[in-house]
Scaffold this motif. Sequence first.
Motif, mmCIF file in Angstrom:
data_model
loop_
_atom_site.group_PDB
_atom_site.id
_atom_site.type_symbol
_atom_site.label_atom_id
_atom_site.label_comp_id
_atom_site.label_asym_id
_atom_site.label_seq_id
_atom_site.Cartn_x
_atom_site.Cartn_y
_atom_site.Cartn_z
ATOM 1 N N PHE A 161 64.177 40.508 41.067
ATOM 2 C CA PHE A 161 63.136 40.216 42.330
ATOM 3 C C PHE A 161 61.928 41.146 42.105
ATOM 4 N N PRO A 162 61.151 41.644 41.739
ATOM 5 C CA PRO A 162 59.803 42.487 42.409
ATOM 6 C C PRO A 162 58.967 41.870 40.391
ATOM 7 N N VAL A 163 60.179 41.487 39.254
ATOM 8 C CA VAL A 163 59.181 40.716 38.258
ATOM 9 C C VAL A 163 59.064 39.540 38.676
ATOM 10 N N ILE A 164 59.443 38.422 39.112
ATOM 11 C CA ILE A 164 59.275 37.335 39.917
ATOM 12 C C ILE A 164 58.472 37.296 40.839
ATOM 13 N N VAL A 165 58.236 38.288 41.494
ATOM 14 C CA VAL A 165 57.154 38.176 42.431
ATOM 15 C C VAL A 165 55.872 38.512 41.602
ATOM 16 N N VAL A 166 55.652 39.409 41.021
ATOM 17 C CA VAL A 166 54.942 39.758 40.275
ATOM 18 C C VAL A 166 53.959 38.285 38.842
ATOM 19 N N ALA A 167 55.170 37.548 38.450
ATOM 20 C CA ALA A 167 55.015 36.476 38.171
ATOM 21 C C ALA A 167 54.467 36.016 38.586
ATOM 22 N N TYR A 168 54.738 35.055 39.838
ATOM 23 C CA TYR A 168 54.201 34.337 40.435
ATOM 24 C C TYR A 168 52.813 34.437 41.765
ATOM 25 N N ILE A 169 52.627 35.730 41.678
ATOM 26 C CA ILE A 169 51.434 36.366 41.839
ATOM 27 C C ILE A 169 50.399 36.109 40.757
ATOM 28 N N TYR A 170 50.711 36.225 39.903
ATOM 29 C CA TYR A 170 49.617 36.123 38.602
ATOM 30 C C TYR A 170 49.564 35.047 38.782
ATOM 31 N N LEU A 171 51.075 34.154 38.915
ATOM 32 C CA LEU A 171 50.405 32.410 38.236
ATOM 33 C C LEU A 171 49.594 31.789 39.682
ATOM 34 N N ALA A 172 49.724 32.242 40.672
ATOM 35 C CA ALA A 172 48.660 31.567 42.145
ATOM 36 C C ALA A 172 47.375 32.048 41.090
ATOM 37 N N ARG A 173 47.600 33.047 41.048
ATOM 38 C CA ARG A 173 45.873 33.812 40.662
ATOM 39 C C ARG A 173 45.407 32.430 39.608
ATOM 40 N N GLN A 174 46.090 32.550 38.998
ATOM 41 C CA GLN A 174 45.835 31.342 38.024
ATOM 42 C C GLN A 174 45.699 30.080 38.490
ATOM 43 N N GLU A 175 46.273 29.744 38.992
ATOM 44 C CA GLU A 175 46.013 28.057 39.200
ATOM 45 C C GLU A 175 44.584 28.125 40.327
ATOM 46 N N GLU A 176 44.496 29.590 41.144
ATOM 47 C CA GLU A 176 43.527 29.786 41.837
ATOM 48 C C GLU A 176 42.135 29.195 41.692
ATOM 49 N N SER A 177 41.723 29.913 40.077
ATOM 50 C CA SER A 177 40.772 29.795 40.055
ATOM 51 C C SER A 177 40.483 28.498 38.648
ATOM 52 N N ALA A 178 41.532 27.785 39.176
ATOM 53 C CA ALA A 178 41.162 26.428 37.945
ATOM 54 C C ALA A 178 41.038 25.471 39.149
ATOM 55 N N MET A 179 41.821 25.802 40.184
ATOM 56 C CA MET A 179 41.331 25.235 41.685
ATOM 57 C C MET A 179 39.816 25.109 41.773
ATOM 58 N N ARG A 180 39.545 26.545 41.342
ATOM 59 C CA ARG A 180 37.907 26.145 41.989
ATOM 60 C C ARG A 180 36.771 25.408 41.310
#
Length: 215
Positions: free
Chosen positions: A165-184
């Motif tokens: 569970f914590p591994v998945i949460v960290v992985a999606y937080i990291y992915l979300a930040r990358q997606e937001e960088s691309a969206m900016r």
Amino acid sequence: MEMSNMPLGGHWVLVIIMIILATWVIYRYLAPQNAKEWRNAGLIQGFIIALYAEMYGFPLTIYLLTGFFGLEIPWLHMRGHLWSTLLGLGDVGAMIEMIIGLGLVILGLLLLARGWSQVYKAQKENRLVTDGLYTYVRHPQYTGIFLILFGQLVHWPTILTLLLFPVIVVAYIYLARQEESAMRKAFGQKYVEYMKRTRMFFPEIKNWKLLFKKG
């Protein structure tokens, strides 16, 4: 035979059916498109396999806790709920635990499906989606994933799923930040302003009801 007298484990056909259904949901609504998204979907699939293999197959967690640690956890399906057993809440506690856990799973599935629908429409129109669920959070699908997985931990925790569970949460937080960088980069100041007025995964308390409203 009453449900409370049914033995835990050994229902491997049910294990396979549940894994197939859960896998369909994962790849239907997450629709991974790059290596990182496939990796994260694979982590979730690992969580699902570990969950249902223990829930209906071989109860590894109960085996270890009863044998290695000496805890008295009954080897019965309806009495195998760890939280109610460890907290001494009995059958009533197990039922409450099940209702809360499955309730979180259902809410998470709603967010996952509705978020996918909005993103799909926005991609077809080549526009930034900021309405509906996205009025309150920037990543409602990931919020849905967290609710689904946490709900399963409430309903039926296992050693492997607790570790994943914590591994998945960290992985999606990291992915979300990358997606937001691309969206900016794609939408510039428009997306920056959107980020300022919305939270990443969990909305303000007053907006939780609005998050699940129809429409």
